[in-house]
Design an enzyme around this catalytic site. Sequence first.
Site, PDB file in Angstrom:
ATOM      1  N   CYS A   1       0.771  -1.247   0.120  1.00 27.21           N
ATOM      2  CA  CYS A   1      -0.065  -0.027   0.066  1.00 27.21           C
ATOM      3  C   CYS A   1       0.917   1.241  -0.040  1.00 27.21           C
ATOM      4  O   CYS A   1       1.713   1.439   0.852  1.00 27.21           O
ATOM      5  CB  CYS A   1      -0.979  -0.047   1.159  1.00 27.21           C
ATOM      6  SG  CYS A   1      -1.871   1.332   1.244  1.00 27.21           S
TER       7      CYS A   1
ATOM      8  N   GLY B   1      -1.089  -5.115 -11.696  1.00 28.93           N
ATOM      9  CA  GLY B   1      -1.029  -3.999 -12.280  1.00 28.93           C
ATOM     10  C   GLY B   1      -1.296  -3.836 -13.640  1.00 28.93           C
ATOM     11  O   GLY B   1      -0.806  -4.377 -14.681  1.00 28.93           O
TER      12      GLY B   1
END
Length: 328
Positions: free
Chosen positions: A102, A203
């Site tokens: 994160c 991603g």
Amino acid sequence: MGINIGSIRIDDPVILAPMSGVSDMPFRRLVKRSGAGLVVSEMIASQAMIRASRQTMKMATNCAEEFPMAVQLAGCDPASMAEAARLNQDRGAAIIDINFGCPVKKIVNGQAGSALMRDEVHAARILEATVKAVDLPVTLKMRLGWDDDSRNAPNLARIAQECGIRMVTVHGRTRCQFYTGTADWKAIRAVKEAVAIPVIANGDLNTFEDVTRCLEESGADGVMIGRGTYGRPWFIGQVIHYLRTGGHLPDPRPDEQLATLLEHYEAILEHYGIDAGVKIARKHVSWYSKGFAGSAEFRADVNRVSDPARVRTMIRDFYSPAIDRMAA
């Protein structure tokens, strides 16, 4: 293409990413029904889990049809991470996932999330404590590194493997990139070559072609899809079909998309209550509508309405022209 995460077999390693404010139980249930090999909860702070606030418990809530489900934990204290892992084991989680990825300032300033990639020794303490605390397989999600000068994901993956971590997921950006630029799938290959446990690439996976190229460039054992599922809980199922057959399943018909959205809307209201649910649902309603004629105006209008009955009517009216064209 299947993988083993400890004793858990995932035949189709196309995984729903943990996404704060998105991958709650109503959304995970829809994605799992489309065939997702694994779904992961929103990131939960370990200290909040121990305090067991009502909001945190809802984030960790799961249902039988989600199995196997992973609960993702974030924190910087090994003892707290271990205790939170034990609590989630008792509540029915199948897998514990640790967040080292994160990039949000609030998490990083607390020395959690991707901040832990800067301290491999302390990261190892957290990994080891969590693995020892539970009988479940423990996995890790991280980034390529803190910045371009410290891309240490391969080394951290080796440390994780030594600590007993059973799978590593790598988002192809550094922390300092946040979500800018493009994911570097080629850099994930170095992680795959560093360890024997499964490696999952994450991603910028928004199309079938993205998935193909990502797997080719990364050499990963599977993919984790996040933002590509916004308004498309069926996308992971389409990707699984594509990887199995090479064929492209069409998007659901407008009437099927309407039915899915209305089901999702009701599930959100039931899960959170009317007042909170109406607000939480707005982003999902907006995502579903993208690509249809008049979607921008619809989003602007529906996001100002707080009466669920009125929202349902607006949703049906919005989809009606597309459904009528389909029937003509």
